[in-house]
Design a protein around this motif. Structure first.
Motif, PDB file in Angstrom:
ATOM      1  N   LEU A 140       0.738  -0.990   0.202  1.00 12.22           N
ATOM      2  CA  LEU A 140      -0.072   0.055  -0.292  1.00 12.22           C
ATOM      3  C   LEU A 140       0.889   1.022  -0.303  1.00 12.22           C
ATOM      4  CD1 LEU A 140      -3.426  -0.918   2.684  1.00 12.22           C
ATOM      5  CD2 LEU A 140      -3.101  -1.080  -0.083  1.00 12.22           C
ATOM      6  N   PHE A 141       1.967   1.430   0.668  1.00 16.31           N
ATOM      7  CA  PHE A 141       2.985   2.194   0.570  1.00 16.31           C
ATOM      8  C   PHE A 141       3.389   2.518  -0.433  1.00 16.31           C
ATOM      9  CE2 PHE A 141       7.237   4.603   1.019  1.00 16.31           C
ATOM     10  CZ  PHE A 141       6.957   5.478   2.491  1.00 16.31           C
ATOM     11  N   SER A 142       3.784   1.534  -1.459  1.00 18.46           N
ATOM     12  CA  SER A 142       4.781   1.788  -2.748  1.00 18.46           C
ATOM     13  C   SER A 142       3.815   1.867  -3.751  1.00 18.46           C
ATOM     14  CB  SER A 142       5.670   0.227  -2.843  1.00 18.46           C
ATOM     15  OG  SER A 142       4.694  -0.515  -2.932  1.00 18.46           O
ATOM     16  N   GLY A 143       2.557   1.248  -3.482  1.00 19.63           N
ATOM     17  CA  GLY A 143       0.975   1.368  -5.070  1.00 19.63           C
ATOM     18  C   GLY A 143       1.114   0.112  -5.451  1.00 19.63           C
ATOM     19  N   ASN A 144       1.980  -0.567  -5.123  1.00 17.37           N
ATOM     20  CA  ASN A 144       2.676  -2.015  -6.032  1.00 17.37           C
ATOM     21  C   ASN A 144       1.408  -3.102  -5.243  1.00 17.37           C
ATOM     22  OD1 ASN A 144       3.830  -3.570  -7.691  1.00 17.37           O
ATOM     23  ND2 ASN A 144       5.258  -4.418  -7.151  1.00 17.37           N
ATOM     24  N   ILE A 145       0.232  -2.951  -5.789  1.00 17.48           N
ATOM     25  CA  ILE A 145      -0.950  -3.626  -5.476  1.00 17.48           C
ATOM     26  C   ILE A 145      -0.999  -4.633  -5.921  1.00 17.48           C
ATOM     27  CG2 ILE A 145      -2.902  -4.316  -5.639  1.00 17.48           C
ATOM     28  CD1 ILE A 145      -2.041  -1.267  -4.186  1.00 17.48           C
ATOM     29  N   LYS A 146       0.325  -5.204  -7.219  1.00 16.76           N
ATOM     30  CA  LYS A 146      -0.060  -6.373  -7.884  1.00 16.76           C
ATOM     31  C   LYS A 146       0.635  -7.448  -6.885  1.00 16.76           C
ATOM     32  CE  LYS A 146      -0.934  -5.202 -12.642  1.00 16.76           C
ATOM     33  NZ  LYS A 146      -0.779  -5.482 -14.036  1.00 16.76           N
ATOM     34  N   GLU A 147       1.638  -6.971  -6.292  1.00 14.08           N
ATOM     35  CA  GLU A 147       2.189  -8.062  -5.607  1.00 14.08           C
ATOM     36  C   GLU A 147       1.591  -9.094  -4.425  1.00 14.08           C
ATOM     37  OE1 GLU A 147       5.727  -6.269  -3.836  1.00 14.08           O
ATOM     38  OE2 GLU A 147       6.602  -5.533  -5.569  1.00 14.08           O
ATOM     39  N   LEU A 148       0.173  -8.310  -4.003  1.00 11.27           N
ATOM     40  CA  LEU A 148      -0.409  -9.059  -3.143  1.00 11.27           C
ATOM     41  C   LEU A 148      -1.325  -9.845  -3.620  1.00 11.27           C
ATOM     42  CD1 LEU A 148      -1.870  -5.667  -0.836  1.00 11.27           C
ATOM     43  CD2 LEU A 148       0.123  -7.178  -0.592  1.00 11.27           C
TER      44      LEU A 148
ATOM     45  N   ILE B 289      -9.133  10.051 -16.503  1.00 14.62           N
ATOM     46  CA  ILE B 289      -8.518   9.301 -17.375  1.00 14.62           C
ATOM     47  C   ILE B 289      -7.474  10.136 -17.706  1.00 14.62           C
ATOM     48  CG2 ILE B 289      -8.343   7.487 -18.488  1.00 14.62           C
ATOM     49  CD1 ILE B 289     -10.890   6.529 -18.220  1.00 14.62           C
ATOM     50  N   GLN B 290      -7.624  10.428 -18.621  1.00 13.92           N
ATOM     51  CA  GLN B 290      -6.867  11.819 -19.299  1.00 13.92           C
ATOM     52  C   GLN B 290      -6.169  12.811 -19.034  1.00 13.92           C
ATOM     53  OE1 GLN B 290      -9.932  13.718 -21.479  1.00 13.92           O
ATOM     54  NE2 GLN B 290      -9.428  12.821 -23.179  1.00 13.92           N
ATOM     55  N   ASN B 291      -6.040  13.009 -17.547  1.00 15.13           N
ATOM     56  CA  ASN B 291      -5.316  13.373 -16.287  1.00 15.13           C
ATOM     57  C   ASN B 291      -4.264  12.458 -15.438  1.00 15.13           C
ATOM     58  OD1 ASN B 291      -6.260  16.389 -17.282  1.00 15.13           O
ATOM     59  ND2 ASN B 291      -7.860  16.409 -15.547  1.00 15.13           N
ATOM     60  N   GLY B 292      -4.276  11.066 -15.306  1.00 11.79           N
ATOM     61  CA  GLY B 292      -3.470  10.259 -15.447  1.00 11.79           C
ATOM     62  C   GLY B 292      -3.996  10.460 -13.277  1.00 11.79           C
ATOM     63  N   ALA B 293      -5.427  10.340 -13.239  1.00 14.80           N
ATOM     64  CA  ALA B 293      -5.298  10.498 -11.857  1.00 14.80           C
ATOM     65  C   ALA B 293      -5.587   9.134 -11.713  1.00 14.80           C
ATOM     66  CB  ALA B 293      -6.407  11.445 -11.085  1.00 14.80           C
ATOM     67  N   ILE B 294      -6.323   7.825 -12.075  1.00 13.59           N
ATOM     68  CA  ILE B 294      -6.737   6.153 -12.214  1.00 13.59           C
ATOM     69  C   ILE B 294      -4.843   5.703 -12.235  1.00 13.59           C
ATOM     70  CG2 ILE B 294      -8.610   4.520 -13.431  1.00 13.59           C
ATOM     71  CD1 ILE B 294      -9.910   7.206 -12.126  1.00 13.59           C
ATOM     72  N   TYR B 295      -6.463   4.969 -11.323  1.00  6.03           N
ATOM     73  CA  TYR B 295      -4.929   3.775 -11.236  1.00  6.03           C
ATOM     74  C   TYR B 295      -5.139   2.369 -11.192  1.00  6.03           C
ATOM     75  CZ  TYR B 295      -1.668   7.122 -10.648  1.00  6.03           C
ATOM     76  OH  TYR B 295      -0.857   8.651 -10.317  1.00  6.03           O
ATOM     77  N   ILE B 296      -4.952   1.076 -11.712  1.00  9.45           N
ATOM     78  CA  ILE B 296      -5.501   0.026 -11.457  1.00  9.45           C
ATOM     79  C   ILE B 296      -4.583  -0.917 -10.925  1.00  9.45           C
ATOM     80  CG2 ILE B 296      -6.501  -2.174 -12.788  1.00  9.45           C
ATOM     81  CD1 ILE B 296      -7.757  -0.093 -14.312  1.00  9.45           C
ATOM     82  N   ASN B 297      -4.625  -1.502  -9.763  1.00  8.59           N
ATOM     83  CA  ASN B 297      -4.102  -1.640  -8.950  1.00  8.59           C
ATOM     84  C   ASN B 297      -2.278  -1.389  -9.181  1.00  8.59           C
ATOM     85  OD1 ASN B 297      -5.657  -3.831  -8.992  1.00  8.59           O
ATOM     86  ND2 ASN B 297      -5.134  -5.310 -10.533  1.00  8.59           N
ATOM     87  N   GLY B 298      -1.983  -0.162  -9.107  1.00 11.54           N
ATOM     88  CA  GLY B 298      -1.055   0.296  -9.053  1.00 11.54           C
ATOM     89  C   GLY B 298      -0.712   1.385 -10.060  1.00 11.54           C
ATOM     90  N   GLU B 299      -0.891   0.587 -11.581  1.00 15.83           N
ATOM     91  CA  GLU B 299      -0.966   0.869 -12.250  1.00 15.83           C
ATOM     92  C   GLU B 299      -1.432   1.914 -12.801  1.00 15.83           C
ATOM     93  OE1 GLU B 299       0.291  -2.260 -15.120  1.00 15.83           O
ATOM     94  OE2 GLU B 299       1.424  -2.547 -13.758  1.00 15.83           O
TER      95      GLU B 299
END
Length: 420
Positions: A322-330, A374-384
């Motif tokens: 959660l701190f790194s934002g790398n959700i895919k590792e979970l 989406i265009q402003n880069g405000a949406i992330y899926i599983n940290g990406e």
């Protein structure tokens, strides 16, 4: 270090009867002591952890702890620390809760120790079979009403009202001490500071029924927080010892978020770190509070103690992801823990455009806003970060084909559960 001196260093002694006599007894004999735990729920919470761990300290020093489950007193209700009458629970519920609490206590106390094993007792075994006449003649006659009215647990309820049922609780707890004293040679009762009146009443009953008796009482401070909020409570409610009620990740997070003003006190209260180790962490907190070394030590020590090494490592993995934002590792199980309280939406479509999904899940208020997000880069899926307006939620976006974590902005998380 002498046991009582260690307890004093940790701030664990609130009140004590005959400190000199108790110190002498503890140094000369292996003493049986007890603490009671009423089954008021199907799990103990961290408010009960301090007396449990104090029993453990006594056992580690060679003494014999007795964990008393209040199968009988749990049917009555302790007025101590309560502003209103407790709701009475049925016998079946109290029996079930008593069994659950027995299981939890066995995690902390060693019942198989060959030299000084702990033991479990249930006061329903002696109170449940006692007839009313015996109770009134042999026990009740030893208690003056004025004596009982003077106790804080009763005094605090005089104006708001107290039933005869709860008024009699003190007598029942005193009977527990008497029974354990006579049958088990239990010489010491410990409890929270709100139990002082009940403990001293038990000592008085022992004195009246055993002329040469020598028993002792000791209370532990009720845990407080420096900011004035109640210890052991979060927005989600109480912090339970049951992993089903409070996940190991939530448990870990509770301790890691301890205020700098409280962390050293809690290290003394709840861990078995030495005085030297605690002093080192106190210095680190003063010199580099941003590193939160003391909080990490507290969270790791307690999560491992209560939930085990595997659960601790899982809690750390979730926190780091959660701190790194790398959700895919979970894993999916870790997602369920880490995102238990975030807004959730169930996606029942096999394929769905991201813009449509943001609106359906109420992540964005409209399609126009969803496109802008989406265009402003405000949406992330599983940290990406996703910037493609045509993006369709696919298997690559699903952890174990079950969950997708969508983040809008820096901190707003949403859990998407996929049926397909």
């Amino acid at each position: 270090m002498n046991l009582l001196k260690d307890l004093e260093f940790r701030g664990l002694i609130n009140q004590m009867t005959d400190a000199e006599g108790l110190d002498k007894l503890l140094n000369e004999e292996k003493v049986k002591l007890y603490c009671g735990f009423d089954p008021t729920a199907d799990s103990l919470h961290i408010g009960s952890l301090l007396p449990i761990l104090t029993l453990r300290r006594f056992q580690m020093a060679g003494h014999h702890p007795i964990a008393l489950v209040g199968g009988a007193t749990g049917l009555i209700g302790d007025p101590s620390g309560k502003k209103a009458e407790r709701t009475l629970n049925s016998k079946d519920i109290v029996v079930h809760w008593s069994e659950r609490i027995k299981e939890q206590l066995s995690r902390f106390l060693d019942f198989d120790n060959s030299e000084n094993p702990a033991m479990i007792a249930n006061n329903y075994d002696w109170i449940g079979s006692m007839d009313l006449i015996t109770f009134l003649r042999d026990i009740g006659k030893n208690f003056g009403v004025n004596y009982m009215l003077a106790k804080d647990s009763v005094q605090s309820r005089i104006e708001s009202g107290i039933s005869f049922t709860e008024f009699s609780y003190m007598i029942l707890q005193s009977l527990d001490f008497l029974n354990l004293y006579e049958k088990q040679n239990c010489r010491l009762q410990i409890g929270g500071s709100d139990q002082w009146g009940n403990i001293t009443a038990g000592l008085e009953l022992i004195r009246k029924t055993n002329e040469d008796a020598k028993a002792f009482g000791m209370t532990i401070p009720l845990v407080t927080k420096s900011d004035g909020t109640k210890f052991g409570k979060t927005e989600g409610g109480a912090i339970w010892l049951d992993a089903e009620k409070t996940s190991p990740y939530e448990f870990y997070q509770f301790w890691i978020n301890t205020d700098d003003r409280d962390v050293i006190k809690y290290l003394k209260y709840f861990t078995f770190l030495s005085e030297e180790e605690i002093n080192t962490l106190e210095k680190a907190t003063q010199e580099a509070p941003e590193q939160r070394q003391a909080q990490k030590a507290l969270a790791e020590d307690l999560t491992k103690l209560v939930h085990g090494e595997e659960a601790l490592q899982q809690a750390i993995r979730i926190s780091e992801a959660l701190f790194s934002g790398n959700i895919k590792e979970l894993t999916a199980a870790e997602i369920e823990q880490g995102f238990k309280d975030v807004p959730a939406y169930t996606n029942e479509e096999e394929t769905v455009n991201l813009v449509e999904l943001l609106v359906q899940a109420k992540i964005s208020p409209s399609k126009r806003q969803a496109r802008e997000d989406i265009q402003n880069g405000a949406i992330y899926i599983n940290g990406e970060r996703i910037t493609d307006l045509q993006h369709v939620l696919s298997e690559n976006d699903k952890i174990e084909n079950k969950y997708s974590i969508i983040r809008r902005g820096k901190k707003k998380y949403f859990l998407i559960k996929s049926v397909y």
